[in-house]
Design a protein around this motif. Sequence first.
Motif, short mmCIF file in Angstrom:
data_model
loop_
_atom_site.label_atom_id
_atom_site.label_comp_id
_atom_site.label_asym_id
_atom_site.label_seq_id
_atom_site.Cartn_x
_atom_site.Cartn_y
_atom_site.Cartn_z
N ASP B 120 62.62 54.14 68.51
CA ASP B 120 61.49 55.00 68.13
C ASP B 120 61.57 56.37 68.78
O ASP B 120 60.61 57.14 68.72
N GLY B 121 62.70 56.67 69.40
CA GLY B 121 62.85 57.99 69.99
C GLY B 121 62.15 58.15 71.32
O GLY B 121 62.12 59.23 71.89
N GLN B 122 61.57 57.04 71.83
CA GLN B 122 60.87 57.10 73.10
C GLN B 122 61.69 56.36 74.17
O GLN B 122 62.75 55.81 73.90
N PHE B 123 61.14 56.34 75.39
CA PHE B 123 61.91 55.80 76.52
C PHE B 123 61.61 54.31 76.76
O PHE B 123 60.47 53.88 76.64
N PRO B 124 62.66 53.56 77.13
CA PRO B 124 62.37 52.20 77.62
C PRO B 124 61.47 52.30 78.85
O PRO B 124 61.50 53.31 79.57
N TYR B 125 60.69 51.24 79.08
CA TYR B 125 59.77 51.28 80.22
C TYR B 125 59.71 49.89 80.84
O TYR B 125 58.70 49.21 80.80
N GLY B 126 60.83 49.49 81.42
CA GLY B 126 60.88 48.18 82.08
C GLY B 126 61.32 48.33 83.52
O GLY B 126 61.74 49.41 83.96
N ARG B 127 61.22 47.24 84.26
CA ARG B 127 61.53 47.32 85.69
C ARG B 127 63.02 47.46 85.96
O ARG B 127 63.40 47.86 87.05
N ASP B 128 63.86 47.09 84.97
CA ASP B 128 65.30 47.24 85.19
C ASP B 128 65.82 48.58 84.71
O ASP B 128 66.68 49.18 85.34
N ASP B 129 65.31 49.06 83.56
CA ASP B 129 65.85 50.31 83.03
C ASP B 129 65.15 51.52 83.64
O ASP B 129 65.77 52.33 84.32
#
Lengths: 614, 808
Positions: B120-129
């Motif tokens: 979707d052109g947005q950023f991943p938002y997880g604890r690993d990435d």
Amino acid sequence: MRSSSTPAPRAAHHGALRRPARALLVLAVTAGLAVAAPAATGAATPAAPTPAAADGTAATPYMGWSSWSMQSSQYPGLNPNGSYSYLTEANVLKQTDALASKLKDYGYTYVNIDAGWWMDNGWTPGYDQYGRQRPDPVRFPHGMKAVADHIHAKGLKAGIYLPVGLEKGAYGDGRTPILNAPGCTTADAVYPDLRTTNGWDSAYKLDFANPCAQAYVDSQAQAFADWGYDFLKLDGVGPGSFKSGDNYDNVPDVAAWQKAIAATGRPIHLEISWSLDIGHAADWQRYSDGWRIDTDVECYCNTLVTWENSVNDRWKDAPAWSGKAGPGGWNDLDAIDVGNGAMDGLTQAERQSYMTLWAINKSPLFTGDDLTSLDSYGVSLLTNREVIAVDQNSSPVARPVTPVGDQQVWAAKNPDGSYTVALFNLAGAPASVTADWAALGFTGDASVRDLWNKRDLGGYRDRITEALPAHGSRLFTVEPNGRTLATTGYEAESAANTLGGNASVAGCDACSGGKKVGNLYGGGTLRFNDVTVKKAGIYTVKVRYVSGDPRAVTVSSNGGNGTSLPFPSTGDWNTTATVSVSLALKAGANTITFDSGADGYAPDIDRIDVPQSL
Amino acid sequence: MDIQPSASPADRTGTTGRRGFLTLAAAAGATAALGGLPAFTASAAPLRPAQSPLLSAADAARNQLWWQAPGSAGSMIGQGLPVGNGRLGALASNDPGAELLMVTDATLWTGGANGTLQDDGQFPYGRDDFGSLTLLAQLTVAIPGHDLGAVDNYRRVLDLAQGVVTTTYDVAGVTYRRQIFASRPDDAIVLTFSQLGGGSYTGTVSLAGTHGETTTADRASGTASFGAALGNGLTYGSAVTAYSGTGKVAVDGTALTFSGCRDLTVVLSGGTDYAPDASAGFRDPSVDPERLAVTKVRNAARASATALLHTHVADFRAVFEQFGLSLGASSPAQRELDTWQRVQARYRDDVPDPELEAAYLQYGRYLMISGSRGSLPAGLQGVWLDGNDPDWMGDYHTDINIQMNYWLADRAGLSGCFDAFADYCLAQLPSWTDTTQRLFNSPANRYRNSNGKVAGWTVAISTNPYGGGGWWWHPAGNAWLCHNLFEHYEYTQDIGYLGKVYPLIKGAVEFWEARLVTTTVTDASGASREVLIADSDWSPEQGPLDAKGITYAQELVWNLFGHYRTATQALGRDTGHSAAVEALRNRLYLPVVSPKTGWLEEWMSPDNLGETTHRHLSPLFGLFPGDRIRPDDSTPKDILAGATALLTARGMNSFGWANAWRSLCWARLKDAEKAYQLVVTNLRPSADGSNGSAMNLFDIYEVEKGRGIFQIDANFGTPAAVVEMLVYSRPGHVELLPALPAAWAAAGSVSGVGVRGGFVADLSWRDGKVTQATLRSVGGRTTTLVAGGASRRIDLTPGESVTLRHLS
């Protein structure tokens, strides 16, 4: 008579699902419908009862051991031959010996055999030719008398157990004869329609209109007397045991048991269980020596108990009963399983709080622990003579003197003028708890004795504050050295007050001035308009109120936000009690408001008493 | 008004300050220079103060919070007391029998550059990435004989001025005392144990990691330590040692044991190999964190407990005392209560408690001093965690939260604490620039520039310390960050600083030069004109996702371009470009009042396209922290009315930071009582996770019924609002007591207030009127001072001050 016209809806019984294990008791179901002949002759009315304490039992709350906590637990190794299989002659004798050697010197004397002594390990019951419970030969190879004899040989007393009613398995085909009652069979003892009774519906309801019913109870009592038992727990008794309605009204059963016991000539303590209906407290006082106020303390899990299920319920439920206990009959909070932390399933702080609440409520103190493996902390709890004395002495049962939120102060005034004061923190995190002497009715200095730590803490002025761990407690004897606190009383019904919403003045025999303000619900408010003090400060205001069940009210001064404060039950709608609340007052005239909240039901308010000085 | 110029700052008669003490502090440790290496590195032995810097008991009592119960492992966020040395933070339980410290290092982040967008052109938002801030260590000091059940007269005190937590209690007639502090000069957390009455300590010190590390103990050095690396390669380590002048301290397995100790000192240190250097991949390979931690605790252990305490207090006091506050006297009854009882009584009785309210501000300063010096800036929780899964990663949220965190610093005498924020932005700039120019115009990004151009830099709503963004793009985030960066210059007039952050400001300007698009609007008069508007964007966290010309962006860009003009003039750089940007600024569309709602529009639409009471006040940027909308003749009446109506509609009952922002806006509108009420609302005691203040005064946000989490922004933003109620400033203008509520009107004083334009103000008041004010130049030359309806032009040279009396 309940004078509040707006009772809160009764909450669903939280414990209703907690006893699936005991459903196993309901196993024997008679096939076919036996039609019993009406009773031959006999008076339909029970003989006039004698006061429960007349035989000298229960002068003080009994102390001892019970088998049920270990029977009901799934703690590894306790019940190797199936549920409840812990109950055997060998285990009872082992616990008897441990009780005698470790706890007897501290007053623990009863060894109580709980449910299952007539059940095999598959929980199939056995009965004798008279429809009486027959000891299971595997569990008790030498019979019940041999066990009682051993217990007595150790200088202890023996207790036994029965469910109320005529167990379905004892009914036979209805033609089972009743001992020493010529012409009576089991069918004569119960209602012809075989209506069931008790907390599990495991028995047919005895019909005392027919003397055969009393005869049946007499025959059971005689067996216990013959075997030498000193104590009977009659279980599943209603109204209570999560049952209500005519079929579960076992008041006649309890009366019959009292009569039957008297007839044996042997003093046998009669304890009834469980969650007895407080509305029948007078019956329980009249016919029994003690009554379980709550559901089982046991968790039926991998430990004996857990804090949440249902040890901590007692703080909410006990206050209603505080006025009901006394010599001859005590509020039974159930087993005190504090002797071994690992098996109990509690923290040290929880174990101390558990013992503290039981002691200040003068509950019977019977542990369900494995007495052969008490830990040192458990021994210190069970054998603290100062704490045991709180349970056994002649002081009244303690009540909360603060609202009953997460932090609570309970107190009882002792005959010597001192106070027993318990601090509790029921929250899951540490908190400070303060006992204000003003809540006890005096001001100035007091000397404090720490009962658990067996230390004199010295003098404390106006209050004591202690840091309590999660679910923690402290227990003190407080000796006032100051002076009585002078207060100014304000009656709720005074015309100077302002009532809002549904609130209205009502008669109240127990209340000062004979009146109170009730109907504080759905946004009802009571505002005292002219509460005058000389000096600004935070005051400990005593609130006298009436509340047949636990209810909260938001109390505020001078238009502040106030705090929603849970008030403990006073037991019924004709009894007053007091709690103290802290409020800021300014010099001169103040308002103090009690507000039920839009969706709330508040207690009825009798009066407030405001200290004349800080 | 009377004016009394004074020759030098030394002659100033500060109302509450104790600046003479500064000389002592200068010896204690040098402040890290801006742009220096905020990292875990070897440092020279600290200079030990020759004289005791400790405050007298009476002086210390003026800035102390206290409680009568400890915390526990399960309640650390609400009951742990925070300490921190700017990088290392800890929550302490202060349980007599089991002291527990949950230790956080500001740089112990999982994740990384996170440089690949989602579909979707947005950023991943997880604890690993993207990553998350995590705990460094847990330290336990177990003293079995001191179980809480046997302890009397328990009390713990957080000394805000000296940065020390002191716990005292009695066991069987002996009074035991422990002190905990996080020393910046010694780069360590220190626990000292003492007693009065012949007692002693026997127990165990245990150090444990929280990521599965193995602790080892070294008999020879008497230390226990661990070291490890996260999945992202970040290495870290921690060490502890203990020593006593009396009893026995030994190594037993992986722990340290002590017995029969009449005194005991425990020292912990730790850190990571993080480096704020994009070109080095944000690592310093020369650092061995475990070994360095061992070295640091052994070095500190050469000093006595008293020497460590004095070194720390000298350092801490010097910063704390840059600002003093009295909002009036509380009642004796209030003073008798501990802090938690006071918070509860404040709410219950709704009686003002001026000392508590002032202490709440000082607590915010305490957290800033403890959590924002010499390392990464304070994110959503500062350096105080109770687990490795903080909500929203404990990250940097760029659509209000990190900005709010730094509104307090310059206002409240903590300009030095701002550096962590500026250093962070500078260190991230290469990565932000690269990411923006590589990825912002990704066809999948709904916020990309429709004209295909891209320049400069911007950020995502969340940022980490590795140059990475998280969650969604946040085009106007660059201007939001630059506003804080520029205001710091306005406060300090530090031209060297302005030069350093200039690339950030210029890069943001370039981003917007490329992004603005033209459209034609029709004015109320019916005339059409062409204007510049921001491309598709989302007014933070509500309303349509693809709105052009949102007020938030228009105001921020208008503001950014103005700052750029000032910066280019001050620095003498890019003057030609500045003129071009000014021309763009003049063409920017600015919001109008909706004829439908009467509110200042949020979406360039007369319709309310979002939640009426939404937490964000994005369209009110021009009111606060901007200055475009002011309650004076400079602002058209309809705009002022529209802004006021919008603020009114947003309501008075949000939570934490949202209340703080509302309070700041009402202070700007000079509605003292509304501003005060919102401060009071944030002081409401949190129960069962409800919005309000926890026992330790951490601000709690109820994310769902029964679950409240700590978000530090309100702990900074609410104090900022208190200052804003006392002093309003913008370059060339300073107004005293613009929004003084009745609760504080009787008498009070404040010293060390930062004034935009390069001044510091001290003032005192009585009956709502300023009785005396001192303005000192820290670089400013001219301003207009307004008080009590009168105004006066002030001219000073840097270092000079002026005291005014009888201002009404």
